[in-house]
Design a protein around this motif. Structure first.
Motif, PDB file in Angstrom:
ATOM      1  N   VAL A 119       0.830  -1.205   0.000  1.00 36.00           N
ATOM      2  CA  VAL A 119       0.000   0.000   0.000  1.00 36.00           C
ATOM      3  C   VAL A 119       0.861   1.251   0.000  1.00 36.00           C
ATOM      4  CG1 VAL A 119      -1.720   1.277   1.339  1.00 36.00           C
ATOM      5  CG2 VAL A 119      -1.905  -1.185   1.120  1.00 36.00           C
ATOM      6  N   GLY A 120       1.932   1.234   0.788  1.00 36.98           N
ATOM      7  CA  GLY A 120       2.844   2.375   0.829  1.00 36.98           C
ATOM      8  C   GLY A 120       2.319   3.556   1.613  1.00 36.98           C
ATOM      9  N   SER A 121       1.412   3.303   2.541  1.00 39.39           N
ATOM     10  CA  SER A 121       0.847   4.388   3.338  1.00 39.39           C
ATOM     11  C   SER A 121       0.820   3.974   4.797  1.00 39.39           C
ATOM     12  CB  SER A 121      -0.579   4.674   2.867  1.00 39.39           C
ATOM     13  OG  SER A 121      -1.223   5.561   3.749  1.00 39.39           O
ATOM     14  N   VAL A 122       1.211   4.895   5.673  1.00 39.34           N
ATOM     15  CA  VAL A 122       1.220   4.589   7.100  1.00 39.34           C
ATOM     16  C   VAL A 122      -0.154   4.730   7.735  1.00 39.34           C
ATOM     17  CG1 VAL A 122       3.648   5.152   7.441  1.00 39.34           C
ATOM     18  CG2 VAL A 122       1.931   6.935   7.671  1.00 39.34           C
ATOM     19  N   THR A 123      -1.125   5.203   7.001  1.00 42.46           N
ATOM     20  CA  THR A 123      -2.468   5.381   7.568  1.00 42.46           C
ATOM     21  C   THR A 123      -3.134   4.052   7.891  1.00 42.46           C
ATOM     22  OG1 THR A 123      -3.460   5.486   5.374  1.00 42.46           O
ATOM     23  CG2 THR A 123      -2.831   7.579   6.394  1.00 42.46           C
ATOM     24  N   HIS A 124      -2.655   2.975   7.289  1.00 41.92           N
ATOM     25  CA  HIS A 124      -3.262   1.663   7.507  1.00 41.92           C
ATOM     26  C   HIS A 124      -2.546   0.827   8.565  1.00 41.92           C
ATOM     27  CE1 HIS A 124      -4.646   2.620   3.368  1.00 41.92           C
ATOM     28  NE2 HIS A 124      -5.782   2.155   3.857  1.00 41.92           N
ATOM     29  N   ILE A 125      -1.476   1.316   9.142  1.00 37.82           N
ATOM     30  CA  ILE A 125      -0.662   0.496  10.042  1.00 37.82           C
ATOM     31  C   ILE A 125      -1.452  -0.010  11.239  1.00 37.82           C
ATOM     32  CG2 ILE A 125       1.263   0.587  11.686  1.00 37.82           C
ATOM     33  CD1 ILE A 125       2.251   0.133   8.980  1.00 37.82           C
ATOM     34  N   LEU A 126      -2.139   0.848  11.941  1.00 34.95           N
ATOM     35  CA  LEU A 126      -2.867   0.420  13.140  1.00 34.95           C
ATOM     36  C   LEU A 126      -3.985  -0.567  12.803  1.00 34.95           C
ATOM     37  CD1 LEU A 126      -3.066   0.591  16.177  1.00 34.95           C
ATOM     38  CD2 LEU A 126      -4.598   2.544  15.913  1.00 34.95           C
TER      39      LEU A 126
END
Length: 190
Positions: A85-92
């Protein structure tokens, strides 16, 4: 339509996995996870519990959850999907869903897919292939060493060992009993 695609993909994955033929299982796992996430997103949108803007998040999180469940590797799932994905918004959400999926499959005593594949492969290994697991050693005859100027028949070896060939520079020699070993020779012992 998503339900039909999900069922067809699931049936074909079972047939592929059950056939025992070599093939990839990584992409089918991610596909089934994405389809499961899309199905849940459409259900929530249909029931007016969620905005359609979040459907993509469910697809991404569905892939991580399914991979963590099937592979029993939650941290691998988190990192893999994060890289895709390359996005930190999905980490949690990735971490939460992956850990919950892992805990559920662990409580149900599920086995990781890759361990199951390995066990099945090892069970199918024919008994006559045990001979192929023998080790071939390369031994170099060193100048001034114990093997230099020895005939093959005079070598002290294990009773179940066999010298299969001797390589002298560019030549391959048949290991007969009267062959005298020279410095630089390479002996192949099985």
């Amino acid at each position: 339509m998503i339900i039909v695609i999900l069922l067809v993909r699931f049936v074909f994955s079972m047939i592929s996995y059950g056939s025992g033929l070599p093939g990839g299982i990584f992409l089918p796992i991610l596909t089934l996870g994405a389809l499961s996430g899309a199905l849940m997103a459409h259900i929530f949108v249909y029931l007016h519990l969620m905005s359609a803007n979040y459907a993509l998040n469910f697809i991404v999180i569905g892939m991580a959850g399914y991979f963590a469940c099937i592979g029993k590797a939650p941290f691998t799932a988190i990192i893999l999907i994060f890289e895709m994905v390359g996005s930190v918004t999905h980490i949690l959400p990735l971490a939460l869903v992956s850990l919950v999926a892992y805990l559920v499959v662990d409580l149900l005593n599920g086995a990781p897919i890759y361990e199951s594949l390995l066990e099945r492969l090892l069970k199918r290994k024919p008994a006559h292939l045990a001979m192929s697991s023998m080790i071939t050693m390369e031994v170099t005859v060193l100048a001034g060493g114990m093997l230099e100027d020895q005939q093959i028949r005079d070598l002290q070896m294990e009773s179940n060992s066999l010298i299969t060939l001797v390589r002298r520079s560019e030549n391959v020699l048949i290991p007969k009993g009267d062959l005298v070993l020279r410095a630089g020779d390479i002996i192949y012992i099985r």
